[in-house]
Motif scaffolding. Structure first.
Motif, PDB file in Angstrom:
ATOM      1  N   ARG A  43      10.008 -23.291  77.211  1.00 38.39           N
ATOM      2  CA  ARG A  43       9.016 -24.123  77.913  1.00 38.39           C
ATOM      3  C   ARG A  43       7.973 -24.641  76.928  1.00 38.39           C
ATOM      4  O   ARG A  43       7.544 -25.802  77.012  1.00 38.39           O
ATOM      5  N   ALA A  44       7.561 -23.798  75.968  1.00 36.40           N
ATOM      6  CA  ALA A  44       6.571 -24.221  74.974  1.00 36.40           C
ATOM      7  C   ALA A  44       7.086 -25.402  74.153  1.00 36.40           C
ATOM      8  O   ALA A  44       6.321 -26.313  73.810  1.00 36.40           O
ATOM      9  N   GLU A  51       6.784 -28.395  76.352  1.00 38.13           N
ATOM     10  CA  GLU A  51       5.376 -28.800  76.438  1.00 38.13           C
ATOM     11  C   GLU A  51       4.960 -29.545  75.175  1.00 38.13           C
ATOM     12  O   GLU A  51       4.228 -30.542  75.234  1.00 38.13           O
ATOM     13  N   HIS A  52       5.434 -29.081  74.033  1.00 40.49           N
ATOM     14  CA  HIS A  52       5.086 -29.703  72.753  1.00 40.49           C
ATOM     15  C   HIS A  52       5.557 -31.152  72.683  1.00 40.49           C
ATOM     16  O   HIS A  52       4.853 -32.017  72.158  1.00 40.49           O
ATOM     17  N   GLY A  89       6.151 -32.960  75.345  1.00 40.18           N
ATOM     18  CA  GLY A  89       5.537 -33.686  76.450  1.00 40.18           C
ATOM     19  C   GLY A  89       6.380 -33.907  77.683  1.00 40.18           C
ATOM     20  O   GLY A  89       5.989 -34.681  78.566  1.00 40.18           O
ATOM     21  N   TRP A 123       7.495 -31.355  79.868  1.00 43.11           N
ATOM     22  CA  TRP A 123       7.433 -30.309  80.887  1.00 43.11           C
ATOM     23  C   TRP A 123       6.803 -30.785  82.202  1.00 43.11           C
ATOM     24  O   TRP A 123       7.311 -30.433  83.280  1.00 43.11           O
ATOM     25  N   PRO A 124       5.731 -31.593  82.176  1.00 44.08           N
ATOM     26  CA  PRO A 124       5.205 -32.092  83.454  1.00 44.08           C
ATOM     27  C   PRO A 124       6.242 -32.879  84.252  1.00 44.08           C
ATOM     28  O   PRO A 124       6.295 -32.771  85.488  1.00 44.08           O
ATOM     29  N   GLN A 143       8.667 -30.364  85.785  1.00 42.72           N
ATOM     30  CA  GLN A 143       8.042 -29.702  86.933  1.00 42.72           C
ATOM     31  C   GLN A 143       7.953 -30.619  88.146  1.00 42.72           C
ATOM     32  O   GLN A 143       8.065 -30.165  89.286  1.00 42.72           O
TER      33      GLN A 143
END
Length: 405
Positions: free
Chosen positions: A62-63, A66-67, A69, A71-72, A75
């Protein structure tokens, strides 16, 4: 060297999870890319039922998302978090429970459909300058030319780069063209995946029972408020797997209820069933001059721990980190060996651990059953041992790139 060729920094073969994640990381570094695959990821429609092909995404993976961009976006589509995991043995009373708060984390992981991740990665790369898409297309040959590698496509187009990355899956064509040998191990089992509805709530918990015919996992999915939908991954000996695939829906539902010890009550099949042979594999080398392998092209695992995709994403993160932090020729063997040295140990340990789990938990020998019962109980009662297992499975170890933990 071919006179007319499209020049980029890195050529990535494979537009799956590993390939597109690597493309996103390298694009953030400003590198020009060519991405080659036979098909593009399909668009995601939230109105469609859950797909049976899912990935258990660790907090470490997940990290990475997120890095870069995405993950949003992931979700916003469909994600199912789980806070705990319960593992128990059919042949004994031994069991162990892992809970996220034991390692001061909000969740243990996330169950996400493969198509959700792949479509999110693809959408994030559309319109990014410096990316040359070669889809639908395939590679017919690779040619080493001094300080570059040339890739010849089926349509006769030629691409040239400092580095070629094979992210094209367990049957990797790049691995073969680079003459990297590959060892496989057949488990004499089939994996069966499907989606089911349970009578009782899954409690945001992943459930796994070791049976004498192979492990059964029930992974929480679904957005229903009652938490009564699960994805199953059932590893079963060939003969039993064939019986399971031939059963009618009602009989299969009864069989999985029995196999799960009725922990979640009566279970009802909600989807198609898909089966596949269980094979582990490992490339002898992760790199050759101007060639690197990542993900399933480099290694495949038994699905019992759900770590295959996370292991591949760690490959990608480490390779991207090595390429970002070198001032040398990125395709040179000296640079690529840094990636290989960083990954070889974990891959070998994971392969050994999965083989050991399959052998130990697949045995009905009384001494083996007794030994594994003692080991499970000991792990359950030893907080430091539990934390060690959890931190590594969750991708929280400190030997990973900072952005990947």
């Amino acid at each position: 060297m071919t006179a007319k060729a499209t020049q980029v920094d890195v050529i990535i073969v494979g537009a799956g999870l590993a390939g597109l994640t690597l493309a996103s990381l390298l694009a953030k570094q400003g590198k020009s890319l060519a991405i080659i695959d036979r098909v593009l990821p399909s668009e995601f429609d939230c109105e469609t039922p859950y797909d049976v092909r899912v990935t258990a995404v660790s907090p470490g993976s997940r990290a990475i998302f997120e890095h870069i961009g995405i993950w949003p976006n992931v979700q916003a589509k469909r994600v199912s978090a789980f806070d705990a995991m319960v593992v128990w043995d059919e042949a004994s009373s031994a069991k162990i429970r892992f809970v996220a708060r034991e390692v001061r984390q909000p969740v243990l992981g996330y169950i996400v459909e493969n198509r959700v991740i792949q479509s999110s990665l693809y959408e994030s790369l559309l319109g990014v300058s410096g990316i040359h898409w070669c889809v639908p297309e395939s590679v017919t040959d690779i040619v080493h030319c001094d300080d570059v590698v040339e890739v010849i496509l089926e349509n006769k187009q030629v691409l040239r780069a400092k580095l070629l990355v094979g992210a094209d899956g367990s049957r990797s064509g790049i691995r073969g063209l680079a003459e990297i040998s590959h060892a496989e191990k057949l488990y004499l089992q089939q994996g069966i995946v499907a989606n089911v509805q349970t009578e009782f709530s899954h409690q945001r918990t992943a459930w796994q029972r070791f049976l004498k015919t192979g492990p059964l996992a029930l992974l929480p999915i679904g957005a229903d408020k009652e938490n009564r939908e699960c994805s199953i991954v059932w590893s079963a000996d060939h003969g039993y797997a064939e019986q399971l695939m031939q059963m009618g829906e009602e009989e299969f539902s009864q069989e999985i209820t029995k196999a799960s010890d009725s922990r979640l009550g009566n279970i009802r099949l909600m989807s198609e069933r898909v089966s596949f042979p269980l094979v582990s594999g490992q490339a002898k080398d992760l790199v050759k001059p101007r060639v690197a392998l990542v993900g399933d092209a480099a290694h495949t695992l038994h699905p019992l721990a759900g770590q295959g995709a996370n292991l591949g994403l760690t490959d990608v993160a480490v390779l991207a980190d090595v390429l970002e932090n070198t001032e040398r020729d990125m395709g040179s063997l000296r640079v690529l060996r840094k990636y290989e040295r960083a990954r070889a140990g974990e891959i070998q340990v994971m392969q050994f651990a999965m083989d050991a789990f399959v052998a130990v938990f697949g045995s009905s020998s009384k001494p083996v059953v007794t030994a594994r019962s003692i080991a499970l109980d000991m792990a359950a009662q030893t907080p430091s041992m539990k934390r060690f297992f959890m931190e590594h499975a969750m991708g929280l170890s400190r030997d990973r790139p900072v952005f990947a933990r």
